[in-house]
Design an enzyme around this catalytic site. Structure first.
Site, short mmCIF file in Angstrom:
data_model
loop_
_atom_site.label_atom_id
_atom_site.label_comp_id
_atom_site.label_asym_id
_atom_site.label_seq_id
_atom_site.Cartn_x
_atom_site.Cartn_y
_atom_site.Cartn_z
N SER A 77 0.79 -1.23 0.00
CA SER A 77 0.00 0.00 0.00
C SER A 77 0.82 1.28 0.00
O SER A 77 0.35 2.31 -0.45
CB SER A 77 -0.95 0.00 1.19
OG SER A 77 -0.24 -0.19 2.40
N HIS B 56 -5.36 -3.45 -2.60
CA HIS B 56 -5.01 -2.50 -3.67
C HIS B 56 -4.88 -3.17 -5.04
O HIS B 56 -4.51 -2.50 -6.01
CB HIS B 56 -3.71 -1.77 -3.32
CG HIS B 56 -3.85 -0.89 -2.12
ND1 HIS B 56 -4.34 0.39 -2.19
CD2 HIS B 56 -3.59 -1.13 -0.82
CE1 HIS B 56 -4.37 0.91 -0.97
NE2 HIS B 56 -3.91 0.01 -0.12
N LYS C 99 -11.70 0.87 -1.35
CA LYS C 99 -10.77 1.49 -2.29
C LYS C 99 -11.39 1.53 -3.70
O LYS C 99 -12.24 2.37 -3.94
CB LYS C 99 -9.43 0.78 -2.20
CG LYS C 99 -8.94 0.82 -0.74
CD LYS C 99 -7.56 0.36 -0.53
CE LYS C 99 -7.25 0.14 0.94
NZ LYS C 99 -7.34 1.33 1.78
C1 LIG Z 1 -3.21 -3.55 2.25
C2 LIG Z 1 -4.39 -3.12 3.04
N1 LIG Z 1 -5.09 -4.04 3.72
C3 LIG Z 1 -6.16 -3.72 4.45
C4 LIG Z 1 -6.60 -2.41 4.54
C5 LIG Z 1 -7.79 -2.09 5.38
O1 LIG Z 1 -8.89 -1.88 4.56
P1 LIG Z 1 -10.18 -1.10 5.05
O2 LIG Z 1 -10.02 0.32 4.66
O3 LIG Z 1 -11.31 -1.77 4.35
O4 LIG Z 1 -10.25 -1.28 6.53
C6 LIG Z 1 -5.92 -1.42 3.85
C7 LIG Z 1 -6.38 0.01 3.94
O5 LIG Z 1 -5.65 0.88 4.29
C8 LIG Z 1 -4.79 -1.77 3.09
O6 LIG Z 1 -4.09 -0.84 2.44
#
Ligand SMILES: Cc1ncc(COP(=O)(O)O)c(C=O)c1O
Length: 398
Positions: free
Chosen positions: A187, A215, A246
Site C-alpha cells: 500500500s 489494492h 478502495k
Molecule cells: C493492504 C491493506 N489491507 C487492508 C486495509 C484495510 O482496509 P479497510 O479500509 O477496508 O479497513 C488497507 C487500507 O488501508 C490496506 O491498504
C-alpha cells in the site's frame, strides 16, 4: 475543567504528542466538503485530488448512489443486529454471492472493514503450535491479526522469496500448520508481490496462502479481479482478502475462499460474530460496484493510461518513485520536514496530496503518496505535474 484533569492524568500523552510534534509526526486532518472526486473541496479550497484510493472513481458514482437510496427505501438505514443474530439481510447475502462469483471462488464472507477482516480472521486460521510467515511490509491490519494469534511468527524480507524459503527450510518441521501472508499490492510503495514464486513455496511446504488484495482489486487482472487473476493463479491461492473501501468506492472487507473456509470464518471470527452488520445502503452500493466493474472495462483502461503517463512524467522530472508498478506512486523524500513542506506548498497550488511518514512507512522513507484514478485525464495530471515541479524546485528536492 476537562483540560486540567486530562493534563494531570494523561501527562504521558501530552509528552508523546509534543515529541511527535517536534518530529513532524502529527497527522493533521484534512476535511473534505464535497465528494471524493478528482476535483473536490478540502479545508474550504477547491483542489485536485491525488491521494484517494478511489481508483475507479466509483465513490460518488450515480449508480452507487441510486443503489444505496433504493436499499434504504427497501430495508431502512440500519440492520439493527450482528450478522449471526438478526443482522443478515438478503442484500448481505447477495453481496457475498456476487463477490464470490467475481473472484471465481466458491464463497465469500463480508466484514465491516478490510481491517477487521484481517485482524479478525488471521488469529482464527492458526493456533498454538502453528507458524505465520509474513512479509515485512504487510499492512498494519495483518500485523495486528498476527499479534492477536497464538501462533509463532517470522517475518521475511520484503518480497524476498529466498528469505521466505530459508525460514521455511529452517523452521517448517517444528510446526503443525504454516500460514504465509502477503499483501498483493503493497500500500505504501505500490509494488506487487512475487505471487507465482510464493505460490510455489506454499505448495512445496503445504502452507496455507493468504493474500491481502486491498489494492489489487479493481486495479489488476481481468475486470480488476485482482492479483490472483493477474498472475493466472486461480485455484492456487487459499484465501483472498480484499476491501470495498478502495476501488469499489464504499466500505467493507471480505474474504473469498472455499465453502469450508468461509463457513469456518463465519463461525469463528469475532468481528463477524460480534459487530453490527453493514447498513443496507452500504451493502447495496458495494454490490452495485462489483456489478459495474464486471461490465465496464473503460474504467481500467483509463486508470492504467493515467498511471503510465503520470509515472513516466514524474521520473523524467527527476523524482524518486521507488519500485511502484501500480497507480500508487510514492514520491520518496526521506525526511519528515521537507515531505510535509512539499505537501503544504502543493496544497497552496491546489493539489491535494498527503505526506506519509512513520509508522506508516519506515523512518527516513517519508514520502508523498500519489494515486491517480480513472477520473483524471492528461490535462488534470499536467496541472499536478507542473505544480510538483514548481514546489519541489523551490524546496530543492529536484
Ligand atoms: C493492504 C491493506 N489491507 C487492508 C486495509 C484495510 O482496509 P479497510 O479500509 O477496508 O479497513 C488497507 C487500507 O488501508 C490496506 O491498504
Amino acid at each position: 475543567m476537562e483540560g486540567a484533569r486530562t493534563n494531570s492524568k494523561f501527562q504521558y500523552m501530552v509528552k508523546a504528542l509534543e515529541e511527535m510534534e517536534q518530529n513532524y509526526l502529527i497527522w493533521e486532518e484534512n476535511i473534505l466538503e464535497a465528494p471524493a472526486d478528482a476535483w473536490t473541496v478540502v479545508n474550504g479550497k477547491k483542489v485536485l485530488m491525488l491521494c484517494s484510493n478511489n481508483y475507479l472513481g466509483l465513490a460518488n458514482d450515480e449508480r452507487l448512489r441510486r443503489a444505496a437510496i433504493k436499499a434504504i427505501e427497501k430495508y431502512g438505514a440500519g440492520s439493527g443486529s450482528v450478522r449471526p443474530i438478526a443482522g443478515t439481510m438478503k442484500i448481505h447475502i447477495e453481496l457475498e454471492e456476487e463477490m464470490a462469483k467475481y473472484k471465481r471462488r466458491e464463497a465469500c464472507v463480508v466484514f465491516q472493514t478490510g481491517f477487521t477482516a484481517n485482524a479478525g480472521s488471521i488469529p482464527q486460521l492458526v493456533d498454538q503450535g502453528d507458524l505465520i510467515v509474513s512479509d515485512e511490509l504487510n499492512h498494519g491490519s495483518i500485523i495486528d491479526g498476527i499479534r492477536l494469534s497464538r501462533a509463532e511468527k517470522r517475518i521475511y524480507k520484503h518480497k524476498d522469496v529466498s528469505s521466505l524459503d530459508k525460514i521455511l527450510q529452517d523452521e517448517s518441521r517444528k510446526y503443525n500448520k504454516i500460514l504465509i501472508i502477503t499483501d498483493g499490492v503493497f500500500s505504501m510503495d505500490g509494488d506487487i508481490a512475487p505471487l507465482p514464486d510464493i505460490v510455489k513455496i506454499c505448495e512445496e511446504y503445504n502452507a496455507i496462502l493468504y493474500v491481502d488484495d486491498a489494492h489489487g482489486d479493481g486495479v489488476l487482472g481481468e475486470n480488476g479481479r485482482g492479483i490472483v487473476n493477474h498472475f493466472k493463479l486461480e485455484g492456487r491461492v487459499d484465501i483472498e482478502m480484499g476491501t470495498f473501501s478502495k476501488a469499489f468506492g464504499c466500505v467493507g472487507g471480505y474474504i473469498a475462499s472455499s465453502e469450508i473456509v468461509c463457513k469456518y470464518l463465519k463461525n469463528k471470527v469475532r468481528p463477524y460474530l460480534l459487530t453490527g452488520s453493514h447498513p443496507p445502503p452500504v451493502a447495496a452500493a458495494c454490490l452495485e460496484a462489483i456489478k459495474i466493474v464486471q461490465q465496464d472495462e473503460s474504467l481500467f483502461e483509463k486508470l492504467w493510461e493515467n498511471t503510465r503517463y503520470f509515472k513516466k512524467e514524474l521520473v523524467s522530472l527527476g523524482f524518486d518513485i521507488g519500485e511502484s508498478q501500480t497507480p500508487i506512486t510514492p514520491i520518496i523524500i526521506g525526511e519528515n520536514k521537507p515531505t510535509k513542506e512539499l505537501a503544504k506548498l502543493l496544497f497552496e497550488e491546489g493539489i491535494f496530496v498527503t505526506p506519509i511518514f512513520y509508522p506508516m512507512v519506515p523512518k527516513g522513507r517519508s514520502r508523498i503518496r500519489t494515486i491517480v484514478t480513472a477520473q483524471h485525464d492528461k490535462q488534470t495530471l499536467d496541472i499536478a505535474l507542473n505544480a510538483f515541479e514548481k514546489c519541489a524546485r523551490k524546496l530543492k528536492i529536484i
